[in-house]
Design a protein around this motif. Structure first.
Motif, PDB file in Angstrom:
ATOM      1  N   ASN A 174     -14.156  33.796  30.216  1.00 34.35           N
ATOM      2  CA  ASN A 174     -14.851  34.193  28.980  1.00 34.35           C
ATOM      3  C   ASN A 174     -16.280  33.663  29.011  1.00 34.35           C
ATOM      4  N   PRO A 175     -17.223  34.446  28.485  1.00 29.35           N
ATOM      5  CA  PRO A 175     -18.596  33.919  28.404  1.00 29.35           C
ATOM      6  C   PRO A 175     -18.689  32.772  27.398  1.00 29.35           C
ATOM      7  N   TYR A 176     -19.728  31.974  27.536  1.00 26.87           N
ATOM      8  CA  TYR A 176     -19.910  30.846  26.617  1.00 26.87           C
ATOM      9  C   TYR A 176     -20.395  31.346  25.258  1.00 26.87           C
ATOM     10  N   ASP A 177     -19.993  30.615  24.244  1.00 23.65           N
ATOM     11  CA  ASP A 177     -20.545  30.859  22.916  1.00 23.65           C
ATOM     12  C   ASP A 177     -21.277  29.589  22.511  1.00 23.65           C
ATOM     13  N   LEU A 178     -22.569  29.560  22.795  1.00 25.86           N
ATOM     14  CA  LEU A 178     -23.366  28.353  22.551  1.00 25.86           C
ATOM     15  C   LEU A 178     -24.148  28.443  21.245  1.00 25.86           C
ATOM     16  N   GLU A 179     -23.723  29.356  20.391  1.00 27.54           N
ATOM     17  CA  GLU A 179     -24.415  29.516  19.104  1.00 27.54           C
ATOM     18  C   GLU A 179     -24.557  28.171  18.391  1.00 27.54           C
ATOM     19  N   ASP A 180     -23.457  27.430  18.342  1.00 25.25           N
ATOM     20  CA  ASP A 180     -23.489  26.101  17.741  1.00 25.25           C
ATOM     21  C   ASP A 180     -23.275  25.089  18.864  1.00 25.25           C
ATOM     22  N   ILE A 181     -24.339  24.465  19.259  1.00 22.86           N
ATOM     23  CA  ILE A 181     -24.266  23.587  20.431  1.00 22.86           C
ATOM     24  C   ILE A 181     -23.341  22.393  20.182  1.00 22.86           C
ATOM     25  N   TRP A 182     -23.148  22.048  18.919  1.00 22.43           N
ATOM     26  CA  TRP A 182     -22.289  20.898  18.626  1.00 22.43           C
ATOM     27  C   TRP A 182     -20.807  21.276  18.558  1.00 22.43           C
ATOM     28  N   ASP A 183     -20.531  22.556  18.636  1.00 23.15           N
ATOM     29  CA  ASP A 183     -19.137  22.995  18.737  1.00 23.15           C
ATOM     30  C   ASP A 183     -18.896  23.339  20.199  1.00 23.15           C
ATOM     31  N   PHE A 184     -19.040  22.330  21.021  1.00 20.74           N
ATOM     32  CA  PHE A 184     -19.059  22.588  22.447  1.00 20.74           C
ATOM     33  C   PHE A 184     -17.682  22.993  22.961  1.00 20.74           C
ATOM     34  N   GLY A 185     -17.701  23.881  23.944  1.00 26.67           N
ATOM     35  CA  GLY A 185     -16.452  24.363  24.523  1.00 26.67           C
ATOM     36  C   GLY A 185     -16.039  25.707  23.951  1.00 26.67           C
ATOM     37  N   ARG A 186     -16.808  26.179  22.970  1.00 25.55           N
ATOM     38  CA  ARG A 186     -16.470  27.470  22.361  1.00 25.55           C
ATOM     39  C   ARG A 186     -16.871  28.596  23.316  1.00 25.55           C
ATOM     40  N   HIS A 187     -16.009  29.581  23.413  1.00 24.59           N
ATOM     41  CA  HIS A 187     -16.290  30.742  24.253  1.00 24.59           C
ATOM     42  C   HIS A 187     -16.155  32.007  23.423  1.00 24.59           C
ATOM     43  N   LEU A 188     -16.813  33.043  23.881  1.00 26.42           N
ATOM     44  CA  LEU A 188     -16.595  34.356  23.278  1.00 26.42           C
ATOM     45  C   LEU A 188     -15.286  34.916  23.819  1.00 26.42           C
ATOM     46  N   PRO A 189     -14.642  35.754  23.049  1.00 25.59           N
ATOM     47  CA  PRO A 189     -13.449  36.404  23.601  1.00 25.59           C
ATOM     48  C   PRO A 189     -13.865  37.554  24.524  1.00 25.59           C
TER      49      PRO A 189
END
Lengths: 519, 247
Positions: A174-189
Motif C-alpha cells: 500500500n502507498p504511504y499516507d503521510l498526510e498526518d506525519i504524527w500518525d506514522f505508519g498510516r497507509h492508503l488502501p
C-alpha cells in the motif's frame, strides 16, 4: 464524491439483500453459485454442498461501530492553529456465517481550513466548512474458497506486512499516507486481490494490485524533512555552463514548477504484486516476502532550467557581470523496485523481539538536466545539455529494523526500536539511523496512561553527530473518563542540527488535544 | 432379628460410605478432583460478561467470547466495549501468545512479560486466567474441613513461579468444586480472593456461572458472568490459529 458515497451505501445494502435471500440460497443445488457484486468487483462463490454443514455455521450478523475523533494542534512558534481534524469513522461488517464477510470503513472529515479568497466564496458552504469523505476500506472476504484452506479478500484494503511497530521496511504494497506525519505508519488502501492459503504452521500469501496509486505527502511545512534540498548556485562563472558568456552570472530564483509523471495505466507499467511465506515456530514467527512495485514516493529525474539574463553590469574596463533569473521545471516519476523482505517476531526470557529487513533492488534512474539560456540584449539564445548525473544508482540497499518490548509488573510498557533507513531514503549512502523509545505507564485500571518519555533520535552522520542530528520528543497523557471515551493531551517537539531531515523542521513543534469517542 | 440388624447395618454403611470415603480423601485427591472439575471438558465455548467495579462502586462492563481446548489452547475475542471490540488474544502452549488489533490489521506476537500485568484491565492476572491444573503447580495440604468445604493450603512446587506465595482453597465436600480461593502475596498478606457462585451443572460439567475476583490492595473487584456455555463441541486445532483471530 456522490459516487463514492453511493458506492459505499450500495456495497452495504447489497450484502443485506444477499442475506435476505439466504433462505433461497439454501435451496439452490450443490453446484449452483451466487454472484456477489461489491464495488464493481465480481466474486463467484460456490455454495456449500452439504446442507448439514450450512446449519452448523454461525448466524448471519450485521454490526456497526466506529468513532468520533477531534484533533486540534497549536504550533508553538507563533501560537497558530496549524491542524484541526474532526473525523467521523463508520465501520460496518456483515458476516455470512463462517463463509464470508463484508467490511467497509468510511471517514467523514473536516480537516481543511476554510478556503475563502473572495466574497463569492462565502456563498459556498463547502468552502466555508469543507468536508472530505474517504472510503478507507471496502472489501469482501470469502473463507475456504475452492479449498477449505484458502481465504480470498477482494476490494479496497490495507495489506499490512511486517512485525515492527509502525515502522515497517517490509510493508510496501500500500502507498504511504503521510498526510498526518504524527500518525506514522498510516497507509492508503489499495484496490487489491489477496489470497491466503493456510497449511499447518505455514501461511502463503499472494496479493495483486492493478492500479498504481501514489503516496499522500505531508504538507509543505514538512517538505524539508522529506525532500533533498536543491539549491541554485548564486553565481555561475563557468562559460561552459553558460555558453557564450564567460562572465559571472548572478542568479536569483524565478518560477519553480514541477510535473508528476504517473506510470501508464497498462498491465505492463501499473500493477504491483507481492508474495509472502510465513512460518510459525512455537512462540516465534518469521516470513519471507517479495514485492514488485513502483516506489510510491516520486523521484526527480529531469530538470529544465531557463536562465534569462535581466541586466548586464558593465564597469569598463575591468568588471563585467550579469544578473539572471532562473525558472526551473522539474519532472518526477515513480521508479520500479523489487523488494526482498524478511521479518521475525518472538519472545525470549519474557522480552519481545522483532525485526525486519528489506533488500531493495531499485531501477537505475539518471537525472537529465537541460538549460536554456537567454540574453536578449546580447541577442543570445542557446540550449545547453548538462552532464547527466545519477538520480538513483540501481544498486541494491537494505533497510532494516530491530525492536524489543517488555511489560513491567507496575504496568509500564517499554518499546524500543532501531531503524536503518526511513521510508523516503533511497540508496545505501542516504540511509540514516533512527532510535525510537516508547514508555507507557498505565494507571487507575488503565484509565490513565502516561507516555512522558516517548522520544526519537535521528543520526545523519555518526562522524559528525553533534552537527547532524534530530531529536523528537512526543509526551502524551491519555485519560479515559468513561468507557469508550479518551482525551489525550500531548506535544510534538523537534530539535536538530545540520542537514538531518527532521532537524530542518525544528520549528514545527506543536501541542495538541485529542478527543475520541468509540461507539 | 439378626438378619434385620445385618441389613440395617449394611444400609447404614452404604449410606455413610461416601462421607467416610470423603473424610478419608487426601489433600492430593481433593485437588485432583478440583482439577477434574475445572478441566475435564475437552473443549468449551463461553460467552462472558466482565464487570469492573472500582473502589467507589462504579461499574463498567465488557463482553467477550472464549473458546478453549484442553488446558492450554485458548482464543479470546472482545465484543465490547466499542474501543476494544475485535481485539483477540490467542494463547497456545509454551507462552506462545498472539494479539490481533483491528486498528493495525495484523496479528502480532506478544512477549510473555505481558503476564506481568492484569488481563485486559481486570483484577485477573494472566496467571489467574491460565487454565493449568492446580496440582501441577501447587502442593496441597488439608488444613481442615470447614462446614461444607475442605480447606486446602497450596504451596508452590519447586521450579514453579507465581505471583503468589500460597493459596487457601475452599472446595465443597460434596463434589470438590472450589468456591473460594484466597491468594497471598510474597509477603504472606492476603492479596486477592476469588469466589465462585451460581454453580450449576451444564451437560456433564459443573460450572460457576458467576466469579468475583476481589483485589484487597486496590479495593477493586471484577465480576465474570458466564452467559452461555457449551462443552465438548469437538473444537479442532484450526480454531486456535491466527486465521481465526482475524475472521
Amino acid at each position: 464524491m456522490k459516487i463514492r458515497i453511493f458506492g459505499f451505501l450500495v456495497s452495504l445494502i447489497l450484502p443485506l439483500l444477499l442475506v435476505a435471500q439466504t433462505d433461497t440460497v439454501m435451496t439452490i443445488g450443490p453446484n449452483d453459485s451466487i454472484v456477489i457484486v461489491v464495488d464493481s468487483l465480481v466474486v463467484i462463490e460456490e455454495l456449500v454442498t452439504e446442507g448439514e454443514a450450512v446449519h452448523e455455521e454461525k448466524p448471519v450478523s450485521l454490526e456497526w461501530n466506529g468513532y468520533l475523533m477531534t484533533d486540534d494542534r497549536i504550533r508553538i512558534d507563533g501560537l497558530k492553529l496549524n491542524w484541526q481534524e474532526y473525523r467521523f469513522d463508520l465501520r460496518s461488517q456483515l458476516r455470512l456465517g463462517d463463509r464470508a464477510r463484508f467490511y467497509g470503513e468510511l471517514w467523514v472529515r473536516g480537516i481543511r481550513f476554510p478556503g475563502i479568497s473572495s466574497a463569492s466564496d462565502l456563498s459556498f458552504t463547502n468552502k466555508i466548512l469543507p468536508i472530505d469523505i474517504d472510503i478507507r476500506e471496502l472489501y469482501a472476504d470469502i473463507y475456504g474458497l475452492f479449498t477449505k484452506n484458502l481465504d480470498v479478500r477482494i476490494g479496497r484494503q490495507r495489506i499490512a506486512w511486517g512485525t515492527g511497530d509502525r515502522f515497517n521496511p517490509t510493508d510496501n504494497l500500500n502507498p504511504y499516507d503521510l498526510e498526518d506525519i504524527w500518525d506514522f505508519g498510516r497507509h492508503l488502501p489499495s484496490n487489491a486481490l489477496q489470497l491466503n492459503y493456510y497449511a499447518g504452521n505455514w501461511t502463503f500469501t499472494a496479493a495483486g494490485i492493478l492500479q498504481f496509486t501514489p503516496s499522500v505527502l505531508p504538507g509543505s511545512d514538512w517538505t524539508p524533512a522529506f525532500m533533498p534540498q536543491a539549491e541554485l548556485p548564486e553565481v555561475i562563472v563557468d562559460s561552459t555552463t553558460v555558453p557564450g558568456l564567460s562572465i559571472p552570472v548572478y542568479i536569483s530564483p524565478g518560477i519553480l514548477s514541477d510535473s508528476i509523471v504517473l506510470p501508464q495505466r497498462s498491465l505492463k507499467h501499473s500493477p504491483s504484486f507481492g508474495l509472502k511465506v510465513k512460518r510459525s515456530l512455537g512462540a516465534w514467527e518469521m516470513s519471507l516476502s517479495y514485492v514488485y512495485n513502483r516506489d510510491p514516493l516520486p523521484l526527480l529525474y529531469r530538470t529544465h532550467t531557463r536562465l534569462t539574463v535581466d541586466t548586464l553590469v558593465i564597469s569598463l574596463p575591468d568588471v563585467i557581470y550579469a544578473n539572471a533569473t532562473a525558472d526551473v521545471t522539474a519532472w518526477l516519476r515513480y521508479p520500479v523496485q523489487k523488494i526482498l523482505g524478511f521479518d521475525f517476531a518472538g519472545s525470549l526470557w519474557g522480552v519481545g523481539l522483532r525485526g525486519e529487513a528489506a533488500c531493495i533492488f531499485p531501477e537505475k534512474v539518471m537525472l537529465d538536466q537541460t538549460l536554456h539560456y537567454d540574453a536578449p540584449m546580447l541577442m543570445l539564445s542557446r540550449d545547453s545539455v548538462l552532464a547527466d548525473s545519477v538520480a538513483l544508482d540501481g544498486k541494491p540497499y537494505v533497510k532494516f529494523l530491530l525492536g524489543i518490548d517488555y511489560t513491567f509488573k507496575n504496568n509500564i510498557y517499554l518499546n524500543f526500536q532501531y531503524l536503518h533507513g526511513f521510508l523516503h531514503e533511497r540508496g545505501s549512502r542516504e540511509l540514516n539511523d533512527y532510535f525510537m523509545l516508547g514508555l507507557d505507564w498505565s494507571l487507575l485500571n488503565s484509565k490513565l496512561k502516561l507516555s512522558l518519555l516517548n522520544t526519537g533520535l535521528q543520526v545523519g552522520d555518526w562522524k559528525d553527530f553533534a552537527g547532524n542530528y534530530a531529536v523528537m520528543y512526543m509526551p502524551e497523557l491519555a485519560w479515559k473518563p468513561v468507557d469508550n471515551a479518551e482525551v489525550t493531551l500531548g506535544a510534538h517537539i523537534i530539535d536538530g542540527k545540520g542537514a538531518s531531515g527532521f532537524g530542518r523542521v525544528h520549528k514545527n513543534d506543536d501541542v495538541f488535544v485529542r478527543f475520541r469517542f468509540n461507539f | 432379628m439378626k438378619r434385620f440388624i445385618f441389613i440395617s447395618a449394611c444400609l447404614v454403611v452404604l449410606f455413610c460410605l461416601p462421607y467416610i470415603s470423603a473424610a478419608q480423601m487426601t489433600a492430593a485427591q481433593i485437588l485432583t478432583k478440583v482439577d477434574a472439575n475445572l478441566n475435564s471438558a475437552k473443549d468449551q465455548t463461553l460467552m462472558t460478561t466482565i464487570t469492573l467495579i472500582d473502589k467507589a462502586g462504579k461499574t463498567s462492563a465488557r463482553t467477550m467470547s472464549l473458546i478453549q481446548k484442553g488446558s492450554d489452547k485458548r482464543l479470546v475475542k472482545f465484543l465490547s466495549p466499542a474501543d476494544q471490540k475485535g481485539i483477540a488474544f490467542l494463547s497456545l502452549p509454551n507462552d506462545n501468545l498472539t494479539v490481533y488489533l483491528p486498528a493495525f490489521g495484523k496479528t502480532r506476537k506478544i512477549a510473555s512479560s505481558v503476564k506481568n500485568t492484569k488481563f485486559a484491565g481486570t483484577d485477573f492476572s494472566y496467571e489467574d486466567m491460565e487454565a493449568k491444573k492446580y496440582s501441577s503447580k501447587w502442593t496441597p495440604k488439608l488444613l481442615r474441613t470447614d462446614g461444607s468445604n475442605y480447606v486446602l493450603e497450596l504451596s508452590l512446587k519447586s521450579g514453579m513461579t507465581s505471583d503468589y506465595s500460597k493459596l487457601i482453597m475452599f472446595a465443597r465436600t460434596s463434589d470438590c468444586y472450589p468456591v473460594k480461593i484466597e491468594h497471598y502475596d510474597k509477603g504472606g498478606k492476603l492479596y486477592k480472593t476469588i469466589t465462585a457462585s451460581k454453580i450449576e451443572k451444564v451437560g456433564n460439567y459443573l460450572i460457576g456461572k458467576e466469579t468475583v475476583m476481589a483485589d484487597h490492595k486496590t479495593g477493586t473487584k471484577t465480576k465474570m458472568s458466564i452467559t452461555s456455555a457449551k462443552f465438548d463441541q469437538g473444537l479442532t486445532d484450526d480454531k486456535f490459529t491466527e486465521r481465526e483471530m482475524i475472521k
